[in-house]
Design an enzyme around this catalytic site. Structure first.
Site, PDB file in Angstrom:
ATOM      1  N   HIS A 159       0.800  -1.228   0.000  1.00 54.76           N
ATOM      2  CA  HIS A 159       0.000   0.000   0.000  1.00 54.76           C
ATOM      3  C   HIS A 159       0.837   1.284   0.000  1.00 54.76           C
ATOM      4  CE1 HIS A 159      -3.529  -2.392   0.248  1.00 54.76           C
ATOM      5  NE2 HIS A 159      -3.637  -2.509   1.549  1.00 54.76           N
ATOM      6  N   GLU A 204     -11.681  -3.952  -2.579  1.00 56.29           N
ATOM      7  CA  GLU A 204     -10.739  -2.997  -3.166  1.00 56.29           C
ATOM      8  C   GLU A 204     -10.574  -3.290  -4.657  1.00 56.29           C
ATOM      9  OE1 GLU A 204      -7.133  -3.194  -0.482  1.00 56.29           O
ATOM     10  OE2 GLU A 204      -8.499  -4.530   0.540  1.00 56.29           O
ATOM     11  N   HIS A 215      -9.782   2.054   0.528  1.00 57.51           N
ATOM     12  CA  HIS A 215      -9.652   1.003   1.535  1.00 57.51           C
ATOM     13  C   HIS A 215     -10.698   1.136   2.646  1.00 57.51           C
ATOM     14  CE1 HIS A 215      -7.619  -2.082   3.852  1.00 57.51           C
ATOM     15  NE2 HIS A 215      -6.722  -2.206   2.899  1.00 57.51           N
TER      16      HIS A 215
HETATM   17  C1  GLA Z   1      -5.138  -5.101   2.289  1.00 55.39           C
HETATM   18  C2  GLA Z   1      -4.292  -6.305   2.303  1.00 55.39           C
HETATM   19  C3  GLA Z   1      -4.385  -6.986   3.606  1.00 55.39           C
HETATM   20  C4  GLA Z   1      -4.075  -6.036   4.736  1.00 55.39           C
HETATM   21  C5  GLA Z   1      -4.951  -4.829   4.642  1.00 55.39           C
HETATM   22  C6  GLA Z   1      -4.587  -3.797   5.666  1.00 55.39           C
HETATM   23  O1  GLA Z   1      -6.444  -5.362   2.074  1.00 55.39           O
HETATM   24  O2  GLA Z   1      -4.584  -7.204   1.249  1.00 55.39           O
HETATM   25  O3  GLA Z   1      -3.501  -8.074   3.651  1.00 55.39           O
HETATM   26  O4  GLA Z   1      -2.735  -5.653   4.673  1.00 55.39           O
HETATM   27  O5  GLA Z   1      -4.868  -4.265   3.396  1.00 55.39           O
HETATM   28  O6  GLA Z   1      -4.495  -4.327   6.931  1.00 55.39           O
END
Ligand code: GLA
Length: 366
Positions: free
Chosen positions: A121, A328, A191
Site C-alpha cells: 500500500h 478494493e 480502503h
Molecule cells: C489489504 C491487504 C491486507 C491487509 C490490509 C490492511 O487489504 O490485502 O492483507 O494488509 O490491506 O491491513
C-alpha cells in the site's frame, strides 16, 4: 439536487495537536467535507489520506447507520497504532509488491518493505498518510496530491487526483486521474472497511457476498501472487452465486490458511472494458445492500482478518477481527512483476498517458 457541503477545520473536529512521529506538519490544513443527497445519505471525507470517514445510509425501514469504520478524530487517523488504512486511498501501488522490487525498461527500483519482506500500500508514507489539496466540485470534492519523484522509492512526479461525488442514486463515485513525467507504476484504490449492520457491529460473517469473478490469483504465505490463475469452482473462493461469508471462511484450504480467511484478488469476468458490476454485498437483518461497480480488472476481498481488537472506532466500539471487510478494486497485487504475461494488464504509466479509472459504491436495500 440539494446538497449540504460543509467544510470543517480540524479544530472543529477534534482537539488537534501535532505529533512528531507523523509527517503532518500542519494540522490546520486537515479538513473534513460532508456530502448529503436528497435521500439523506451522508458521506464524510477528509483530505488526510483522501479518506472516507463516514457513510450513513438507511436500512430497509429507513433507520440510518454509519456503515464505514473510522476514528473519531484526526489524531486517530494520523497516529493509528494499527495501520489498517481505514477509508483511505492507498497507493502509489495498492496492495503488495514482492520484496518491494520491480523494474521498468530495465531500470530497477526498490521500495520500502513495510509488510514482512514485501511492499504494501505505497510504503511507510503512502497516500493514506499525506494531506491532499481539496477543491469543492459539483456534488462532491476533488482531492489532489503530487507524489514526488523518488517518494517512497517510486519513480516519476505523479500528479494524482481522486474526485468523490455523491449521487441521488446513493452512489459514491470515485474518479481517479493521474499523469507522470517518468515511467512509473500506479494502482490506487479505496480502503474503506464496511459493516452493513453498522460500524462496530461484531462480525461480517453473516453478510452475503457475490463476486463476478471465476478466477483468483493464488498467493504464497506472504500473500504475493504465485503467477497462476485458479478456477474458483468447488473452492471456498466461489462467490459467483451469493454466499454467506462465514460459510467457508475457515475451510481446510491452504489459500484460506494463508489469509487467514479471505485476503485475495479475484479477476473479474469482464465483458469488454468499461464500468461493470464487480461485487454485491448485503446484510440480511438490515436489508442494506452495497454494489461495487468498477472499470478495474480485479477486486481484492479482504475479510478484516488483521483487525486485531486493538482499535477503538468512532462510536467507542472495539473493531474486532472480521468485524468489517474491504472490497478494493484494483490491478492484481505484484502485477508489475508479471508485466507482459497473459492475463496481467499493465500497471505502467508513461509520460503523455493518463491514468483514469472510476469505481462506484452504490447503496440500496432489499
Ligand atoms: C489489504 C491487504 C491486507 C491487509 C490490509 C490492511 O487489504 O490485502 O492483507 O494488509 O490491506 O491491513
Amino acid at each position: 439536487m440539494k446538497k449540504i457541503l460543509s467544510l470543517l477545520a480540524c479544530a472543529a473536529l477534534v482537539g488537534c495537536s501535532a505529533k512528531q512521529e507523523t509527517a503532518v506538519s500542519d494540522f490546520d490544513s486537515i479538513q473534513q467535507f460532508t456530502l448529503k443527497n436528497k435521500n439523506g445519505m451522508i458521506v464524510k471525507i477528509t483530505n488526510y489520506g483522501a479518506t472516507i470517514t463516514s457513510i450513513i445510509v438507511p436500512d430497509r425501514d429507513g433507520n440510518m447507520a454509519d456503515v464505514a469504520l473510522g476514528y473519531d478524530s484526526v489524531e486517530g487517523y494520523v497516529n493509528a497504532i494499527a495501520r489498517e488504512y481505514l477509508g483511505a486511498v492507498v497507493g502509489r501501488y495498492g496492495n503488495r509488491i514482492a520484496e518491494g522490487k520491480f523494474s521498468i525498461d530495465g531500470e530497477e527500483y526498490e521500495l520500502a518493505t513495510n509488510n514482512g519482506e514485501n511492499h504494501l500500500h505505497g510504503g511507510y508514507m503512502g497516500f493514506d498518510k499525506v494531506v491532499w489539496t481539496a477543491e469543492v466540485v459539483a456534488d462532491g470534492v476533488k482531492f489532489s496530491y503530487l507524489a514526488k519523484d523518488g517518494e517512497e522509492g517510486y519513480p516519476g512526479n505523479l500528479n494524482l487526483s481522486v474526485t468523490y461525488t455523491l449521487t441521488d442514486d446513493n452512489e459514491i463515485k470515485m474518479h481517479y486521474e493521474a499523469t507522470t513525467d517518468k515511467p512509473t507504476i500506479v494502482n490506487v484504490t479505496n480502503h474503506t472497511y464496511f459493516n452493513l449492520a453498522g460500524e462496530g457491529s461484531d462480525s461480517i460473517l453473516d453478510h452475503v457476498l457475490q463476486i463476478n469473478g471465476s478466477k483468483t490469483t493464488p498467493v504464497d504465505a506472504g500473500l504475493i501472487p504465485t503467477g497462476e490463475f485458479a478456477d474458483v469452482t468447488g473452492t471456498p473462493f466461489d462467490f459467483r452465486q451469493p454466499k454467506v461469508i462465514g460459510k467457508d471462511i475457515d475451510a481446510d484450504d491452504q489459500q484460506i490458511e494463508y489469509g487467514p480467511g479471505y485476503d485475495h484478488n479475484w479477476v473479474l469476468d469482464r465483458q469488454g472494458d468499461g464500468m461493470q458490476l464487480a461485487a454485491t454485498l448485503s446484510e440480511p437483518k438490515s436489508g442494506r445492500v452495497m454494489e461495487v461497480f468498477t472499470e478495474e480488472p480485479c477486486i481484492q476481498f479482504y475479510s478484516g482478518n488483521f483487525l486485531a481488537g486493538n482499535l477503538t472506532g468512532k462510536s467507542g466500539k472495539v473493531y474486532k477481527e472480521r468485524s468489517a471487510l474491504c472490497l478494493e478494486t484494483q490491478h492484481a497485487p505484484d502485477s508489475i512483476n508479471h508485466e507482459g504475461e497473459a492475463g496481467w494488464p499493465s500497471v505502467i504509466l508513461r509520460p503523455g498517458e493518463k491514468y483514469d479509472t472510476t469505481t462506484i459504491y452504490k447503496f440500496s436495500t432489499k
